[in-house]
Design a protein around this motif. Structure first.
Motif, short mmCIF file in Angstrom:
data_model
loop_
_atom_site.label_atom_id
_atom_site.label_comp_id
_atom_site.label_asym_id
_atom_site.label_seq_id
_atom_site.Cartn_x
_atom_site.Cartn_y
_atom_site.Cartn_z
N PHE A 99 0.85 -1.19 0.00
CA PHE A 99 0.00 0.00 0.00
C PHE A 99 0.89 1.25 0.00
CE2 PHE A 99 -2.81 3.03 2.39
CZ PHE A 99 -3.76 3.15 1.41
N ALA A 101 1.07 3.86 1.68
CA ALA A 101 1.52 4.42 2.96
C ALA A 101 2.94 3.98 3.32
CB ALA A 101 0.56 4.04 4.08
N ALA A 173 0.57 -3.79 8.89
CA ALA A 173 -0.63 -2.97 9.07
C ALA A 173 -1.86 -3.82 9.39
CB ALA A 173 -0.87 -2.13 7.81
N SER A 190 -1.93 -1.16 11.86
CA SER A 190 -3.01 -0.18 11.61
C SER A 190 -4.26 -0.62 12.36
CB SER A 190 -3.31 -0.12 10.11
OG SER A 190 -4.54 0.54 9.88
N HIS A 192 -7.18 0.79 11.32
CA HIS A 192 -8.21 1.31 10.41
C HIS A 192 -9.43 0.38 10.42
CE1 HIS A 192 -10.02 2.40 6.50
NE2 HIS A 192 -9.59 3.61 6.85
N LYS A 195 -9.36 -3.03 8.75
CA LYS A 195 -8.38 -4.05 9.14
C LYS A 195 -9.06 -5.09 10.05
CE LYS A 195 -4.79 -2.20 7.11
NZ LYS A 195 -5.45 -1.72 5.92
N TYR A 317 -3.36 -3.27 -4.24
CA TYR A 317 -1.94 -3.00 -4.56
C TYR A 317 -1.66 -3.05 -6.07
CZ TYR A 317 -1.32 -4.25 0.41
OH TYR A 317 -1.43 -4.34 1.76
C1 LIG Z 1 0.61 -2.27 4.12
C2 LIG Z 1 0.00 -1.04 4.75
N1 LIG Z 1 0.79 -0.17 5.37
C3 LIG Z 1 0.29 0.93 5.96
C4 LIG Z 1 -1.06 1.22 5.94
C5 LIG Z 1 -1.54 2.49 6.56
O1 LIG Z 1 -2.41 2.32 7.66
P1 LIG Z 1 -3.45 3.47 8.01
O2 LIG Z 1 -4.53 3.43 7.02
O3 LIG Z 1 -3.93 3.11 9.40
O4 LIG Z 1 -2.69 4.75 8.01
C6 LIG Z 1 -1.93 0.34 5.31
C7 LIG Z 1 -3.37 0.63 5.27
O5 LIG Z 1 -4.15 0.07 4.58
C8 LIG Z 1 -1.40 -0.82 4.68
O6 LIG Z 1 -2.18 -1.70 4.04
#
Ligand SMILES: Cc1ncc(COP(=O)(O)O)c(C=O)c1O
Length: 384
Positions: A99, A101, A173, A190, A192, A195, A317
């Protein structure tokens, strides 16, 4: 087709209002809503204990897993990278199949993301790939991703750091429940809503290193220490409201996981009926994926067939990061340039994410499998 007939891709499962009420009333009585309040402290301690109990009682298990909660998983990555004090402009190895992020956190810390390919079977940046990369180029950090909650086994990244001298930070995450915490390597999660363990918005970092956790906590509170800003932080604290949800979610967790394990056994055995369908490898017997993603050369046909049958799908992705506009100019592993990160590109083209959530019924699973079989058992009509 009516909305009722469709099979949703994702349905978050957070505590209901009535379940939250006792925690909210506690908060009301205290009139404390943020700034590391008692619910945040209780939540952090409970997360640490949960991770501790999930770790196998093997050598290398930390005596205490420290946790700091944050406003998102992205903030957890970013502030942990800051706390690790990596040289500005230094290179960080991370997978392209992840992702956004993961790479954004690296860039926002003044570091240079270098995209690596992933393993053909686990779809992850593995210690073997990283070992090869660090033998050819300089990296200040390796940032592997526990893709779709597929955990890294035991202490493999601790061993990698010991052998190569290169520190590691795991982006897990979606991996709470599967990914354990070793002696050395911090792990970011995460919270979120989408999740497996969600509170809405939030995240946390877990580590055996209490000092690192304390530094991240300081950075999440503007960088304050004893009334003065000692480092340039941000406001990334988790509120008491979110911690209340998290504490109730922890109470529900064992029950949720038990149901998910049964559902996953049923789903994965249905998927084995579909010819030539590949699932991500690397999950342990008790692990549960955060997303059910399948790989097939006729992925596009599968997508169309599912859409026609009212089954929602998503290409997670896709395309991989090195093919996305904001990252196209970033380096890929130089010596791999000719190969163009072939596994990541193949996954970007030939995977689809299927519905996976707690409302998915046995009938839904059968319908999904039936649609996939209809495509994969029919003679090929398109070149892929
Ligand atoms: C692999 C990965 N890293 C980081 C994140 C970021 O998390 P957040 O959405 O809580 O900022 C996500 C979110 O979907 C993710 O899938």
């Amino acid at each position: 087709m009516s909305a009722r007939d469709s099979i949703k891709l994702l349905v978050p499962n957070l505590p209901q209002g009535h379940e939250l009420m006792p925690r909210l009333l506690q908060m009301d009585a205290r009139r404390v809503y943020t700034n590391f309040g008692p619910l945040v402290q209780e939540f952090e301690a409970a997360l640490g204990q949960a991770l501790q109990s999930q770790s196998p009682a093997a050598t290398g298990q930390p005596s205490t897993v420290h946790c700091v909660t944050l406003s998102s998983g992205t903030a957890a990555l970013e502030l942990t990278l800051m706390a690790m004090n990596l040289p500005q402009g230094s290179q960080v190895l991370l997978p392209s199949y992840t992702f956004a992020a993961t790479a954004l956190a690296v860039l926002r810390c003044g570091l240079v993301p270098v995209f690596s390919d992933v393993d053909e079977f686990t779809w992850q940046l593995t210690p073997a790939i990283a070992r090869d990369a660090v033998s050819r180029m300089d990296f200040s950090l390796v940032l592997p991703v526990a893709t779709f909650a597929c955990p890294f086994e035991g202490q493999v990244w601790d061993r990698f750091s010991d052998e190569t001298g290169v520190p590691v930070l795991i982006d897990a995450a979606a991996g709470f429940g599967n990914q354990t915490v070793g002696l050395k390597t911090p792990v970011c999660f995460s919270l979120h809503a989408t999740k497996p363990f969600g509170v809405g918005e939030g995240g946390f970092m877990a580590s055996a290193n209490g000092d690192l956790v304390a530094q991240v906590r300081r950075l999440s509170n503007f960088g304050f220490e004893k009334g003065q800003v000692v480092r340039l932080g941000i406001n990334a604290k988790l509120s008491e409201y979110a911690a209340a949800i998290g504490l109730v979610q922890l109470d529900r967790w064992a029950g949720l996981q038990t149901q998910r394990r049964v559902r996953w056994q049923r789903f994965s055995s249905e998927l084995t009926k579909v010819p030539d369908l590949a699932l991500q490898a690397g999950f342990g017997l008790n692990d549960i994926p955060s997303n059910v993603v399948v790989r097939h050369v006729r992925a596009e046909q599968l997508r169309l067939q599912c859409a026609a049958a009212g089954i929602e799908t998503r290409s997670w992705y896709c395309p991989p990061l090195h093919q996305q506009a904001a990252f196209r100019e970033m380096p890929v592993l130089a010596y791999l340039e000719q190969q163009k990160l072939s596994q990541s590109e193949h996954l970007g083209q030939f995977t689809i994410g299927l519905p996976w959530h707690d409302d998915l019924t046995d009938g839904d699973i059968t319908s999904i499998s039936t649609q996939l079989q209809a495509v994969c058992q029919s003679p090929r009509t398109v070149r892929s």
